[in-house]
Write a protein that holds these residues in place. Sequence first.
Motif, PDB file in Angstrom:
ATOM      1  N   SER A 139       2.079   7.235  -6.573  1.00 39.00           N
ATOM      2  CA  SER A 139       0.960   8.063  -7.037  1.00 39.00           C
ATOM      3  C   SER A 139       1.154   9.525  -6.651  1.00 39.00           C
ATOM      4  N   ARG A 140       1.608   9.762  -5.434  1.00 38.96           N
ATOM      5  CA  ARG A 140       1.797  11.142  -4.983  1.00 38.96           C
ATOM      6  C   ARG A 140       2.858  11.881  -5.792  1.00 38.96           C
TER       7      ARG A 140
ATOM      8  N   GLU B 271      17.536   4.445 -11.886  1.00 38.11           N
ATOM      9  CA  GLU B 271      17.376   5.544 -10.935  1.00 38.11           C
ATOM     10  C   GLU B 271      15.986   5.555 -10.281  1.00 38.11           C
ATOM     11  N   LEU B 272      15.113   4.669 -10.704  1.00 38.75           N
ATOM     12  CA  LEU B 272      13.754   4.657 -10.180  1.00 38.75           C
ATOM     13  C   LEU B 272      13.744   4.127  -8.744  1.00 38.75           C
ATOM     14  N   PRO B 273      12.905   4.678  -7.879  1.00 43.04           N
ATOM     15  CA  PRO B 273      12.851   4.188  -6.497  1.00 43.04           C
ATOM     16  C   PRO B 273      12.420   2.731  -6.407  1.00 43.04           C
ATOM     17  N   GLN B 274      12.746   2.103  -5.296  1.00 39.00           N
ATOM     18  CA  GLN B 274      12.441   0.695  -5.091  1.00 39.00           C
ATOM     19  C   GLN B 274      10.956   0.412  -4.970  1.00 39.00           C
TER      20      GLN B 274
ATOM     21  N   ALA C  59       4.474  -1.341  -6.460  1.00 36.28           N
ATOM     22  CA  ALA C  59       3.292  -0.584  -6.860  1.00 36.28           C
ATOM     23  C   ALA C  59       2.638  -1.207  -8.096  1.00 36.28           C
ATOM     24  N   ILE C  60       3.456  -1.619  -9.066  1.00 37.76           N
ATOM     25  CA  ILE C  60       2.910  -2.264 -10.261  1.00 37.76           C
ATOM     26  C   ILE C  60       2.246  -3.588  -9.891  1.00 37.76           C
TER      27      ILE C  60
ATOM     28  N   ARG D 119       0.840  -1.204   0.000  1.00 41.65           N
ATOM     29  CA  ARG D 119       0.000   0.000   0.000  1.00 41.65           C
ATOM     30  C   ARG D 119       0.875   1.254   0.000  1.00 41.65           C
ATOM     31  N   TYR D 120       1.913   1.242   0.806  1.00 48.50           N
ATOM     32  CA  TYR D 120       2.800   2.398   0.891  1.00 48.50           C
ATOM     33  C   TYR D 120       3.477   2.671  -0.447  1.00 48.50           C
TER      34      TYR D 120
END
Length: 374
Positions: free
Chosen positions: A177-178, A268-271, A276-277, A170-171
């Motif tokens: 999204s934010r 470089e994308l966050p973990q 989330a996907i 969920r986090y």
Amino acid sequence: MSLVDAGKESAGRGWIGRIVPRRGRKGERLNRPSPSRWSENLAVAAESAAEIPLAKRFELLRKHGDFSLAYNTATQPLLQYFGDQRGYIAYRQRWGLTFVLGDPVCSDADRADVVGEFLQTHPRATFVHCSANTARVLESLRYRINEIGVDTKLDLENFTFAGKQREWLRYADNWMSRRGYAIREGSFSDDPEQVEHVSESWRQTRTVKRKEVRFLNRPIVLDDEPGVRRFMLYDAANQLQAFVVFDPLWRDGKVSGYVTCMKRRMPELPQYAEPAIMKRAIEVFQAENVPAVWLGLSPLATIENRQFRTNRMLHWTTRYYHQAGWINRYFYNFQGHTHFKQRFRGEEQLVYYASRCWWNTRRLLALSSLCGVI
């Protein structure tokens, strides 16, 4: 695309032929091995594949393809095939050794007969990533059976994101999204250049950089594939940043689930991108009443070997590989795969390696080479 069309296209530049190319060393002829070394006999592979064409493999897949490598067995390039109208076995050869990929794609009633007939032609074949049902058949044929890890199943009827244990999913979804990221299902064929850019960027961060890991994994395909689902993550500028690919599982003509076969993201994308996907994809599948999602193999995880007649030397070797820091750092991150999938709190099902040989060192090296790890 219909299954018949898929079979016709396999002879030309159809979806099965448009994979991201391997990049070899300068001057290396990747499709023509040196005659001085053991290599795959591509002529035999082509002849065998012609005997069980893609359309027929898909027909059998839709009836019996409910294990996580089933789609891989039907579509991965360079596989050889043994079988008939009842079903088929997919395999490859390396260094003069034969390795079977997954289970036979056939009914439970025909499993023992198909395996027995295959062993008449390949009596010393090694079976990799087979289920307990196939392992029982092989044990009766004097094989020693060793666990090689677990495949994690999420029962979507009872799966929920509520509670402390799955708070991390969920986090991750809320965090992405934010910050303006959007997740949607789509097609690689809409923008294959972006897909290949993400894939190549991700691969350069891996221990094995020069080429795709294969055999137990199938190469990325840039065209549409029958039944395959792709969930992509885009940034605020609508640039592709990550994706997860799901292969379908079938039983008696109906989708029985999906298995994550590929995950890629920009370095470089966050973990939080991949969790989330996964969360969004699971929600879509639950809305469609899909029974299950499989997370794929956690190699060498939770090996105990208490069910079958086991090669004890191989037992201790595989346990050491999973725990050894230098192997996880320089060759393959076994522990990372295990930890990520265990966080989903799914049902772990054992998968097996079956061999008639006591000494498996050469076979393990050949399998590592076949998978592209060494």
